[in-house]
Design a protein around this motif. Sequence first.
Motif, PDB file in Angstrom:
ATOM      1  N   ALA A 107       0.815  -1.225   0.000  1.00 22.05           N
ATOM      2  CA  ALA A 107       0.000   0.000   0.000  1.00 22.05           C
ATOM      3  C   ALA A 107       0.845   1.270   0.000  1.00 22.05           C
ATOM      4  CB  ALA A 107      -0.948  -0.002   1.204  1.00 22.05           C
ATOM      5  N   ALA A 108       2.096   1.177   0.469  1.00 17.63           N
ATOM      6  CA  ALA A 108       2.953   2.366   0.540  1.00 17.63           C
ATOM      7  C   ALA A 108       3.654   2.681  -0.782  1.00 17.63           C
ATOM      8  CB  ALA A 108       3.991   2.190   1.649  1.00 17.63           C
ATOM      9  N   LEU A 109       3.679   1.734  -1.710  1.00 16.60           N
ATOM     10  CA  LEU A 109       4.459   1.913  -2.943  1.00 16.60           C
ATOM     11  C   LEU A 109       4.070   3.128  -3.776  1.00 16.60           C
ATOM     12  CD1 LEU A 109       5.151  -1.681  -4.254  1.00 16.60           C
ATOM     13  CD2 LEU A 109       6.700  -0.099  -3.109  1.00 16.60           C
ATOM     14  N   PRO A 110       2.776   3.377  -4.041  1.00 12.52           N
ATOM     15  CA  PRO A 110       2.461   4.553  -4.868  1.00 12.52           C
ATOM     16  C   PRO A 110       3.026   5.857  -4.286  1.00 12.52           C
ATOM     17  CG  PRO A 110       0.533   3.147  -4.652  1.00 12.52           C
ATOM     18  CD  PRO A 110       1.572   2.605  -3.711  1.00 12.52           C
ATOM     19  N   LYS A 114       6.176   8.193  -5.796  1.00 14.58           N
ATOM     20  CA  LYS A 114       5.830   9.577  -6.135  1.00 14.58           C
ATOM     21  C   LYS A 114       6.669  10.574  -5.325  1.00 14.58           C
ATOM     22  CE  LYS A 114       2.055  12.869  -6.215  1.00 14.58           C
ATOM     23  NZ  LYS A 114       0.731  13.178  -5.714  1.00 14.58           N
ATOM     24  N   GLU A 115       6.780  10.344  -3.995  1.00 15.49           N
ATOM     25  CA  GLU A 115       7.428  11.304  -3.096  1.00 15.49           C
ATOM     26  C   GLU A 115       8.800  10.874  -2.595  1.00 15.49           C
ATOM     27  OE1 GLU A 115       4.723  12.303   0.083  1.00 15.49           O
ATOM     28  OE2 GLU A 115       3.017  12.085  -1.261  1.00 15.49           O
ATOM     29  N   GLY A 116       9.132   9.609  -2.752  1.00 16.09           N
ATOM     30  CA  GLY A 116      10.392   9.091  -2.226  1.00 16.09           C
ATOM     31  C   GLY A 116      10.194   8.492  -0.849  1.00 16.09           C
ATOM     32  N   LEU A 117      11.299   8.088  -0.242  1.00 12.63           N
ATOM     33  CA  LEU A 117      11.257   7.571   1.127  1.00 12.63           C
ATOM     34  C   LEU A 117      11.355   8.740   2.094  1.00 12.63           C
ATOM     35  CD1 LEU A 117      13.584   4.437   0.821  1.00 12.63           C
ATOM     36  CD2 LEU A 117      11.112   4.459   1.242  1.00 12.63           C
ATOM     37  N   PRO A 173      15.428  12.372   3.522  1.00 15.21           N
ATOM     38  CA  PRO A 173      14.524  11.787   2.520  1.00 15.21           C
ATOM     39  C   PRO A 173      15.270  11.359   1.248  1.00 15.21           C
ATOM     40  CG  PRO A 173      13.477  13.661   3.541  1.00 15.21           C
ATOM     41  CD  PRO A 173      14.909  13.639   4.050  1.00 15.21           C
ATOM     42  N   VAL A 174      14.843  10.230   0.701  1.00 13.35           N
ATOM     43  CA  VAL A 174      15.475   9.664  -0.493  1.00 13.35           C
ATOM     44  C   VAL A 174      14.539   9.886  -1.689  1.00 13.35           C
ATOM     45  CG1 VAL A 174      16.337   7.554  -1.586  1.00 13.35           C
ATOM     46  CG2 VAL A 174      16.654   7.901   0.888  1.00 13.35           C
ATOM     47  N   PRO A 175      15.017  10.570  -2.744  1.00 11.41           N
ATOM     48  CA  PRO A 175      14.176  10.845  -3.915  1.00 11.41           C
ATOM     49  C   PRO A 175      13.746   9.556  -4.640  1.00 11.41           C
ATOM     50  CG  PRO A 175      16.194  12.165  -3.965  1.00 11.41           C
ATOM     51  CD  PRO A 175      16.343  11.164  -2.864  1.00 11.41           C
ATOM     52  N   PRO A 176      12.584   9.591  -5.282  1.00 11.19           N
ATOM     53  CA  PRO A 176      12.086   8.409  -5.998  1.00 11.19           C
ATOM     54  C   PRO A 176      13.053   7.879  -7.055  1.00 11.19           C
ATOM     55  CG  PRO A 176      10.437  10.169  -6.009  1.00 11.19           C
ATOM     56  CD  PRO A 176      11.675  10.726  -5.375  1.00 11.19           C
ATOM     57  N   ALA A 177      13.835   8.755  -7.670  1.00 17.49           N
ATOM     58  CA  ALA A 177      14.762   8.345  -8.727  1.00 17.49           C
ATOM     59  C   ALA A 177      15.842   7.383  -8.225  1.00 17.49           C
ATOM     60  CB  ALA A 177      15.431   9.576  -9.347  1.00 17.49           C
ATOM     61  N   CYS A 178      16.000   7.283  -6.918  1.00 21.17           N
ATOM     62  CA  CYS A 178      17.041   6.429  -6.332  1.00 21.17           C
ATOM     63  C   CYS A 178      16.485   5.110  -5.806  1.00 21.17           C
ATOM     64  CB  CYS A 178      17.715   7.172  -5.174  1.00 21.17           C
ATOM     65  SG  CYS A 178      18.332   8.792  -5.621  1.00 21.17           S
ATOM     66  N   ILE A 179      15.215   4.866  -6.023  1.00 20.55           N
ATOM     67  CA  ILE A 179      14.534   3.727  -5.407  1.00 20.55           C
ATOM     68  C   ILE A 179      14.026   2.770  -6.483  1.00 20.55           C
ATOM     69  CG2 ILE A 179      12.604   3.036  -3.924  1.00 20.55           C
ATOM     70  CD1 ILE A 179      12.674   6.025  -2.902  1.00 20.55           C
ATOM     71  N   ALA A 180      14.239   1.478  -6.253  1.00 17.87           N
ATOM     72  CA  ALA A 180      13.730   0.455  -7.170  1.00 17.87           C
ATOM     73  C   ALA A 180      13.245  -0.741  -6.367  1.00 17.87           C
ATOM     74  CB  ALA A 180      14.830   0.012  -8.132  1.00 17.87           C
ATOM     75  N   LEU A 181      12.293  -1.462  -6.933  1.00 18.65           N
ATOM     76  CA  LEU A 181      11.903  -2.733  -6.312  1.00 18.65           C
ATOM     77  C   LEU A 181      13.111  -3.652  -6.350  1.00 18.65           C
ATOM     78  CD1 LEU A 181       8.388  -3.387  -7.867  1.00 18.65           C
ATOM     79  CD2 LEU A 181       8.903  -2.884  -5.482  1.00 18.65           C
TER      80      LEU A 181
END
Length: 185
Positions: A107-110, A114-117, A173-181
């Motif tokens: 549930a947290a993925l969207p 969108k906003e990052g961690l 906070p970690v930007p979305p561009a740095c995050i992957a499944l």
Amino acid sequence: MLNHTAEVSLSKFMTKLLRHTPAEYGLLLDPEDGSCLLEDLQRVIHAAPKWAGITEEDIRQVVRNSEKQRFAIEEDRIKARYGHSHAKLAYEPGVPPEVLYHGTHQAALPSIFKEGLLPMGRQYVHLSEGLHFASLAGSRRGKLILLAVDTVKAVHLGVTFYYAGNEVWLSEPVPPACIALREEP
């Protein structure tokens, strides 16, 4: 020696005291590292009728057996390593491994993509070097999802990382561009 149920319960109380509401119980933590004298913590714990018989060895047992290694004892002082919501402690910036992991739920993925961690009520985002701690953290609220954080890219984008000990890293906070499944091996 505490049984497992009592140990878990005392660990939760210690977490409340050392990470979230120390002032509510009259516990003063060092503003630099969040530590207090072990005897001060024991005194505060004793004030709760349920815990009047707790010994220093009981507290040490909780610290030794904490799967997430939430606490650290150094000489006559004790502190929570991470997870503080009451004050932002100072940690030394460090150079993390190229990839760190974050456990979350479906549930947290969207929001994350969108906003990052984000710290979400804590002072820092919590990340780990290995999958074990990320799995422990992420499995509390539903189906576990593991994320991989590209720390090289994050540092390039201005994110600072701090080593909290025992494979746990904290960050801004970690930007979305740095995050992957995380891809299954």
